[in-house]
Write a protein that holds these residues in place. Structure first.
Motif, short mmCIF file in Angstrom:
data_model
loop_
_atom_site.label_atom_id
_atom_site.label_comp_id
_atom_site.label_asym_id
_atom_site.label_seq_id
_atom_site.Cartn_x
_atom_site.Cartn_y
_atom_site.Cartn_z
N ILE A 72 9.81 6.10 4.39
CA ILE A 72 8.78 6.15 5.75
C ILE A 72 8.67 5.11 5.79
O ILE A 72 8.64 4.13 7.13
CB ILE A 72 7.99 7.24 6.16
N ALA A 126 7.67 8.60 1.00
CA ALA A 126 6.86 6.85 1.59
C ALA A 126 6.85 5.95 1.93
O ALA A 126 6.85 5.64 3.07
CB ALA A 126 5.07 7.26 0.99
N ASP A 170 -2.43 2.29 -7.86
CA ASP A 170 -2.24 1.05 -6.54
C ASP A 170 -2.00 -0.19 -6.73
O ASP A 170 -1.21 -0.82 -5.64
CB ASP A 170 -3.87 1.04 -4.92
N ASN A 223 1.28 -0.84 0.21
CA ASN A 223 0.17 -0.22 0.27
C ASN A 223 0.90 1.65 0.25
O ASN A 223 0.47 2.73 0.70
CB ASN A 223 -0.48 0.25 1.37
N ARG A 250 -0.68 3.96 -2.01
CA ARG A 250 -2.38 4.29 -1.97
C ARG A 250 -1.94 5.35 -0.80
O ARG A 250 -2.20 6.64 -0.21
CB ARG A 250 -2.70 3.48 -0.91
N ILE A 251 -0.67 4.69 0.20
CA ILE A 251 0.02 6.18 1.73
C ILE A 251 -0.10 7.44 0.92
O ILE A 251 -0.06 8.24 1.68
CB ILE A 251 0.84 4.84 2.59
N SER A 252 0.93 7.13 -0.05
CA SER A 252 1.47 8.35 -0.20
C SER A 252 0.16 9.05 -1.49
O SER A 252 -0.13 10.41 -0.94
CB SER A 252 2.51 8.11 -1.14
N ARG A 253 -0.57 8.44 -1.49
CA ARG A 253 -1.81 9.38 -2.57
C ARG A 253 -2.43 10.09 -1.51
O ARG A 253 -2.84 11.43 -1.48
CB ARG A 253 -2.64 7.95 -3.34
N ILE A 254 -2.82 9.43 -0.23
CA ILE A 254 -3.74 10.04 1.22
C ILE A 254 -3.21 11.00 1.80
O ILE A 254 -3.49 12.10 2.48
CB ILE A 254 -3.82 8.75 1.84
N ILE A 255 -1.50 10.38 1.99
CA ILE A 255 -0.60 11.94 2.52
C ILE A 255 -0.70 12.91 1.49
O ILE A 255 -0.49 13.35 2.50
CB ILE A 255 -0.11 10.60 3.73
N LYS A 256 -0.90 12.36 0.50
CA LYS A 256 -0.23 13.57 -0.44
C LYS A 256 0.97 13.85 0.15
O LYS A 256 1.27 14.63 -0.09
CB LYS A 256 -1.00 14.65 -0.06
N ILE A 257 2.44 13.13 0.23
CA ILE A 257 3.70 12.78 0.43
C ILE A 257 4.27 12.60 -1.51
O ILE A 257 3.06 11.54 -1.78
CB ILE A 257 4.48 12.71 0.74
#
Length: 137
Positions: free
Chosen positions: A45, A42, A104, A27, A30-37
């Motif tokens: 991290i 991502a 994703d 994911n 998906r994480i980078s898209r949701i957090i917008k980084i």
């Protein structure tokens, strides 16, 4: 019966570690898209979170096997018993959070790394169990 429950609880914890790490790999977009980084940030991290989770869970596994599970060779059943719990957790997570965006989807190299990690995970568990048994003596 008490030992059986302890062994199953430890197997659930074994499944949680690999689930966390695999979901971080699957994911990352998906994480980078949701957090917008950025995806690279991502990924970095996620890598740090994976390392921290491996260290923390290894310590927990060591203490769990050393204190609560008897010095028995039955502890090695945990190297296989985590698989059904992992599959159940994975199915529940995929039902609760389906992938709706085609972007994703995981690429081939990440899938190969994931499969390799799943194949090597029982060896890691056997090493942790062996170390916790050896230190008791």
């Amino acid at each position: 019966m008490n030992y059986f429950l302890k062994l199953n609880f430890s197997s659930i914890l074994y499944a949680v570690l690999i689930f966390i790490n695999i979901e971080l790999i699957f994911n990352i977009y998906r994480i980078s898209r949701i957090i917008k980084i950025d995806v690279a940030v991502a990924r970095n991290i996620g890598f740090v979170v994976m390392l921290i989770s491996i260290i923390v869970f290894s310590f927990i596994y060591y203490l769990l096997n050393r204190r609560y599970l008897t010095d028995s060779k039955l502890n090695y059943f945990g190297t296989v018993l985590w698989i059904p719990y992992f599959v159940i957790i994975l199915i529940l997570f995929n039902k609760l959070f389906p992938i709706n965006n085609h972007g994703d989807q995981l690429n081939l190299i990440s899938r190969v790394v994931t499969y390799l990690g799943i194949l090597l995970y029982p060896i890691y568990l056997a090493i942790v169990i062996a170390l916790s048994r050896k230190s008791k003596s």
